[in-house]
Design a protein around this motif. Structure first.
Motif, PDB file in Angstrom:
ATOM      1  N   VAL A  44       0.824  -1.209   0.000  1.00 19.58           N
ATOM      2  CA  VAL A  44       0.000   0.000   0.000  1.00 19.58           C
ATOM      3  C   VAL A  44       0.858   1.261   0.000  1.00 19.58           C
ATOM      4  CG1 VAL A  44      -1.868  -1.177   1.187  1.00 19.58           C
ATOM      5  CG2 VAL A  44      -0.229   0.154   2.521  1.00 19.58           C
ATOM      6  N   PHE A  45       2.129   1.146   0.355  1.00 20.70           N
ATOM      7  CA  PHE A  45       2.986   2.312   0.408  1.00 20.70           C
ATOM      8  C   PHE A  45       3.773   2.508  -0.882  1.00 20.70           C
ATOM      9  CE2 PHE A  45       2.289   1.302   4.880  1.00 20.70           C
ATOM     10  CZ  PHE A  45       1.969   2.557   5.379  1.00 20.70           C
ATOM     11  N   GLY A  46       4.091   1.449  -1.607  1.00 23.67           N
ATOM     12  CA  GLY A  46       4.849   1.589  -2.840  1.00 23.67           C
ATOM     13  C   GLY A  46       5.436   0.264  -3.280  1.00 23.67           C
ATOM     14  N   THR A  68       9.207   3.676   4.450  1.00 24.22           N
ATOM     15  CA  THR A  68       8.275   3.053   3.522  1.00 24.22           C
ATOM     16  C   THR A  68       8.190   3.947   2.292  1.00 24.22           C
ATOM     17  OG1 THR A  68       6.474   4.172   4.685  1.00 24.22           O
ATOM     18  CG2 THR A  68       6.895   1.887   5.288  1.00 24.22           C
ATOM     19  N   TYR A  71       7.883   7.599   1.125  1.00 22.70           N
ATOM     20  CA  TYR A  71       7.900   8.556   2.228  1.00 22.70           C
ATOM     21  C   TYR A  71       9.299   8.683   2.829  1.00 22.70           C
ATOM     22  CZ  TYR A  71       2.923   8.009   1.603  1.00 22.70           C
ATOM     23  OH  TYR A  71       1.675   7.967   1.040  1.00 22.70           O
ATOM     24  N   SER A 176      -1.424   7.361   1.866  1.00 20.83           N
ATOM     25  CA  SER A 176      -1.789   6.208   1.057  1.00 20.83           C
ATOM     26  C   SER A 176      -3.303   6.101   0.964  1.00 20.83           C
ATOM     27  CB  SER A 176      -1.214   4.936   1.684  1.00 20.83           C
ATOM     28  OG  SER A 176      -1.885   3.796   1.219  1.00 20.83           O
TER      29      SER A 176
END
Length: 267
Positions: A44-46, A68, A71, A176
């Protein structure tokens, strides 16, 4: 002692989890990111995997970090001498792409020095923030028109738009989409309404280790100076307390005297 770095969430939790939970207010961001990773997964973050790390001194954890993508690095405060600089060098040696670091001022400067020396990149200070802890909740007086309600699934597109607008305004990465949707589903996003129309948003991260963090708080520019943000903040803080939070906290931008004064008036 050099940094130990890993991509393994469970290894990180086993090594640094007790250290992070021992200071739940100070480590509120790290703890809520870990909670999101456990609930939603790292995707979900990348696309690039998160990286985690810890620094041991005298047989005990003295600092911890996580990042993450996309970020910035999150670095716990009051790190041992040289730890922040050493972390930057270790991440640069791994070829890690970074946009910045969230850390205490001295640690941030140490990290920047190590990163510049290792990569040649220049660094600048973007923002200074302060973490406030709620004491006695004081509703605004006079109270603005309207009432609070918890955002539902039908509100999600508007909530996403306002969260993105807030991020643009503070020059930050938008949250996100999956994390925001999860917060709506869990009842942690609150809208202040007047005449059936949402006029402000206040969110919560969810309670982790007894701490629930307020954010974001957003009112569209054309609706500001009506007291809506203060009312929404009080309502969402009350929501956190009613759901068992021991501490309610929030970050403010020290360059914004209006918001700093508002939150202190609210307790």
């Amino acid at each position: 002692m050099p940094w130990t770095l890993t991509h393994d969430l469970e290894e990180y939790q086993a090594a640094a989890g007790v250290f992070l939970a021992s200071r739940p207010v100070r480590h509120t961001v790290e703890l809520t990111v870990l909670a999101a990773l456990r609930t939603l997964g790292s995707a979900v973050f990348g696309a690039e995997p998160p990286v985690f790390g810890w620094w041991t001194a005298g047989g005990e954890i003295a600092a911890a970090m996580l990042q993450t993508p996309p970020y910035p690095v999150l670095l716990t405060s009051a790190t041992p001498a040289g730890a922040a600089t050493g972390l930057a060098v270790a991440l640069a040696d791994r070829g890690r792409h970074l946009i910045g670091v969230n850390a205490a001022p001295l640690d941030a400067h140490g990290f920047a020095a190590g990163w510049t020396a290792s990569t040649g990149a220049t660094a600048r200070e973007l923002r200074r923030t302060r973490l406030f802890r709620l004491g006695e909740l004081i509703p605004p007086s006079p109270a603005p028109a309207g009432q609070a309600r918890i955002a539902g699934s039908a509100d999600l597109p508007g909530v996403q738009d306002w969260v993105a607008a807030f991020a643009r305004e503070v020059q930050d990465r938008p949250g996100s989409a999956a994390v925001i949707a999860e917060r709506v589903q869990q009842g942690w996003m609150l809208l202040w309404e007047t005449d059936g129309r949402p006029v402000a948003l206040a969110g919560l991260t969810g309670t982790v280790a007894g701490v629930n963090r307020v954010g974001p708080v957003y009112t569209p520019p054309e609706l500001r100076r009506q007291g809506y943000a203060g009312a929404a903040t009080v309502a969402v803080s009350r929501l956190a307390l009613d759901h068992g939070a021991d501490e309610v906290v929030l970050f403010t931008d020290l360059a914004n005297p209006t918001s700093n004064a508002l939150y202190q008036r609210l307790g």
